[in-house]
Design a protein around this motif. Sequence first.
Motif, PDB file in Angstrom:
ATOM      1  N   GLU A 255       0.842  -1.186   0.000  1.00 29.57           N
ATOM      2  CA  GLU A 255       0.000   0.000   0.000  1.00 29.57           C
ATOM      3  C   GLU A 255       0.878   1.237   0.000  1.00 29.57           C
ATOM      4  N   ILE A 256       0.585   2.191  -0.914  1.00 26.88           N
ATOM      5  CA  ILE A 256       1.435   3.379  -1.022  1.00 26.88           C
ATOM      6  C   ILE A 256       0.580   4.600  -1.341  1.00 26.88           C
ATOM      7  N   ARG A 257       1.233   5.771  -1.236  1.00 28.03           N
ATOM      8  CA  ARG A 257       0.723   7.021  -1.811  1.00 28.03           C
ATOM      9  C   ARG A 257       1.812   7.581  -2.702  1.00 28.03           C
ATOM     10  N   PHE A 258       1.439   8.097  -3.867  1.00 22.42           N
ATOM     11  CA  PHE A 258       2.426   8.567  -4.827  1.00 22.42           C
ATOM     12  C   PHE A 258       2.919   9.974  -4.478  1.00 22.42           C
ATOM     13  N   ARG A 259       4.087  10.311  -5.030  1.00 28.18           N
ATOM     14  CA  ARG A 259       4.599  11.688  -4.945  1.00 28.18           C
ATOM     15  C   ARG A 259       4.910  12.175  -6.356  1.00 28.18           C
ATOM     16  N   ASP A 260       5.186  13.483  -6.493  1.00 30.32           N
ATOM     17  CA  ASP A 260       5.486  14.090  -7.793  1.00 30.32           C
ATOM     18  C   ASP A 260       6.846  13.596  -8.281  1.00 30.32           C
ATOM     19  N   PRO A 261       6.914  12.821  -9.364  1.00 25.15           N
ATOM     20  CA  PRO A 261       8.202  12.272  -9.801  1.00 25.15           C
ATOM     21  C   PRO A 261       9.120  13.307 -10.434  1.00 25.15           C
TER      22      PRO A 261
END
Length: 983
Positions: A255-261
């Motif tokens: 389970e994750i939350r994304f960040r701005d790549p």
Amino acid sequence: MFAPEKQMTRLVIEREVNIQGHIRWVAHPEHKKNRLLIIEHQKKLYALPLYCQHAHVSLLEAKMDDNGKVICPKHGLTTDLKTNPEVFTVERQGDFFVTNTLPLIETKTVETCEEDLDHQTELDVLKTVNSALQKKVLSNLESMDSMLSEVEHKKVELEANNQHLLSVNQLIDSITNTMEEFLVVTDNQGRITRVNRYAESILNVKAKELIGSSPDNFLRDETLTEIIERFPAKNWDQRPYLYRAVYSNDGFEQEIRFRDPTGRHKDVSQKYFLLKGTLIYGSAGKEEGLILSATDISVVKAKEKQKRQADIEKHLQLLQSTLSTISQGVAMFSGIGDLQTFNESFTTNINVDSDILAQIPGYEVLFSNNQEILDPQQIPPCQKLISDKYQWVQTFKDGRIIECESAPTPTGGFVVTTRDITQSRKNEEHIRLLSTTVEQSSSEVVITDTEGTIVYVNPMFTENTGYSAEEAIGKKSNIVQSGEMPAEFYKELWSTIKASNRWKGEILNRKKSGEKFWQSMSVTPILDNNGDISHYLSLKADITKQKRAEKRLRYQAEHDLLTNLPNRSVLLHQLEDSIVDARENHKASAVLFMDLDNFKDVNDTLGHLSGDILLKLVARRLQLCTKSTDLVARLGGDEFAIVQNDITCLDDPKHLAQQIISSITRPFKVDDHLLHIGISIGITLLPSDGLDTGILLQNADMAMYEAKGVSGSHYHFFDLELQKSIQYKRTIETHLHHAIEYDELSLLFQPKIDIQTGLVVGAEALLRWQSKELGNISPAEFIPIAERSGLIIKLGSWVLDNTLKHIAAWSQSNITVPKIAVNLSTIQLLDANLILDIETALSTHQVPAHKLELEITETAAMSDPELSQVQLEAIKNTGVSIALDDFGTGYSSLSYLASLPVDRIKIDRSFVNDIQFSSQSKAIIESIIHLGNIMGKIVIAEGVEEKEQLCLLQDLGCHEVQGYYISKPITADQFIHFLNNKK
């Protein structure tokens, strides 16, 4: 061992390399160009291709595991030395490796016809051969036509396949872009190759911004850290961490939350996703890449969180609604003392925030073991409260007094109620303590009305100021003002206290006697019941001694205690100010970095006390040379620096440097001695040379060392040429470290002849360096660098070893060679291992000691006279002769010279150059020759370049000569040829 009957192939060694303590070789088969790497494993030698066939990267430094598998440093594929068909075993034979495993190139030879065949037979043979060749050519042409036709068919097939692949890719794009699921694909190196539209919308970036980048970039730091810890990678694996995780576990789910790549700090989706990773394999089973898919699970997560929160809130509301109706503090505990619930009044009484209180285990920590409670042992233990009621009073270290009462509960626990009685107790003591505290206070207490008229002073006021209470009350508080505080100071004080704020600071006041003294003071407004200011309370303490101590400590921290000059920290602050001035006000400054010449001689001869006196005198003269706007600082030892501010042109630091040199070079009187010293000055300018303190000091230091390289007191400005020169010298030093390893050094020999007979009596071995990278480097350039860096010991050993090697080779060839001289530097002469190295080298090469001569300069002999004397006598005892080079340029005394065990005196070339034109040079040479005759030394003149010089030296009675007129430095073979011609 190889079978003797098989044909052996020799492998020529190109180079030998030490890789992490193990020797490896680069070689190639004789008459072939393919290069091989030879590795030792389990006492066997294996040969394999030097370059990896997959990545075409050198395996020379590749790692090898304990099982004999060589790991490619680029993609990690392994070559098994024991099973790989391209690997074969070899053996070492002398300077070659040999093998019978490498296939030999078969060659065909045309047997010649017997000489007795007639011409007709020869013609028939030629016709037969010609016919066979024609058939072969026709056959080859037919094969080429067939191949061209097949290539055309393949081209058509490839174009069709490419069109099909394009259609398939378009279909895949259409499918993935319609999916409401995050989808990213990578190649087998972890580089992103495909991103669907849903992923673009989640990450708020375009696919083209992600293509080729790492999937690690869209993981948050905490997720990436967890992956790194869970799936440690091998050293060879340079793929993204996410790829390694999938590869290591044959799959991945988290389970994750994304960040701005892209790192632009844009808002990306705050939703929770279940990220899955799966490896992609091709039809041949080869690993092709990675598929990353993510499903939105935010709704599920939110529902779970809402349910848990609702249950907790319902329970708390029920409990709190009951306890909130009670005015006293209430806390309920279980039978073992665990805290179960409490109300707000309880947290207030025990002065613990409710959030913190919820984490405390229970009664024992809150009461019996509470370090903030005075005498907690008087509080009843938890076991008694379960069965009986108790009352007690507990006092906290912060002064609060809490009255407590306990009672057992039907469930086997107990409840404790609390009531704060601090204020009532304080009220009882307040009046009694107030007057006593103020009267006996060590602080000065003054109370004034709102106009500043004094209405009360305590005894400490009288002790501090000398004014009695009767003299002060009714007067304005300014009766103690010194008059030296600025008007803005009092303006700021009154504006602060009139705004009902407390003021605190330091003030310089005056006593009744007129003596000034420093006080720390705080002024606090006193409010009446309506909240209006009625009085001001002033508390003061005498800090005069503290201020003096601070001033003394600050001075000591900022000044050199010997010279009382500012130290390095003050210099750095001044440089920062000058840099700000240069940036904001376009003002120029100069930094002068100075080092005293020959100061060590003063310490060595007269002692450090005389040296300290000399440093004080130097500091005083430097101050007299500067303006009040300049800063003179001592950096340590015999190093000083000056920051010259507000310069208008280059002449300003130039004139200052000249003035300093003129001042310092005048003799100093220390005790009964007149001391002469010099000074070297490096100058850098700001802003032109830099606007950084470190760079400016480094520039000035480099310029100073350039000035010190010139004999006598000098100054030198920093410039780009100087920087390039220093960088070039550093480059020379770097390459010089590998000169021996890369076989870049060589020896030349300059013959010496008897001036009367013309016979060769010896030669001087001269070191030369032809760098593969830098070209030919003059000894005048690299020898001083070698001496400064310590490489001269290694180079000197090489010269001695190779000179003796030549002498030994000539002797084995029955060539009678005269004495060969080798130069010794100052560092070599003072080396404790010198004698042992000489004896070892002579023994190793079996060269008689009388065949070797060591040349030392007069300056080297005088660098440490006592040690030099010991070393030279030890050399003499080995049978090696000694020559004193550059004689006449040093400062040795005749008595010291007479004590040195030297065999030859070499007249410096500077005198020989002027012998035709300077009667003084001629007289010096004549004196040296006469001196040599008296002491029984052979005198040799170097630098003879003209016949007239040779004739004059002959007339003066010189014994031996060398120079370009006799012969320039020549190779070993040329020297032997020269030697044979002179017999």
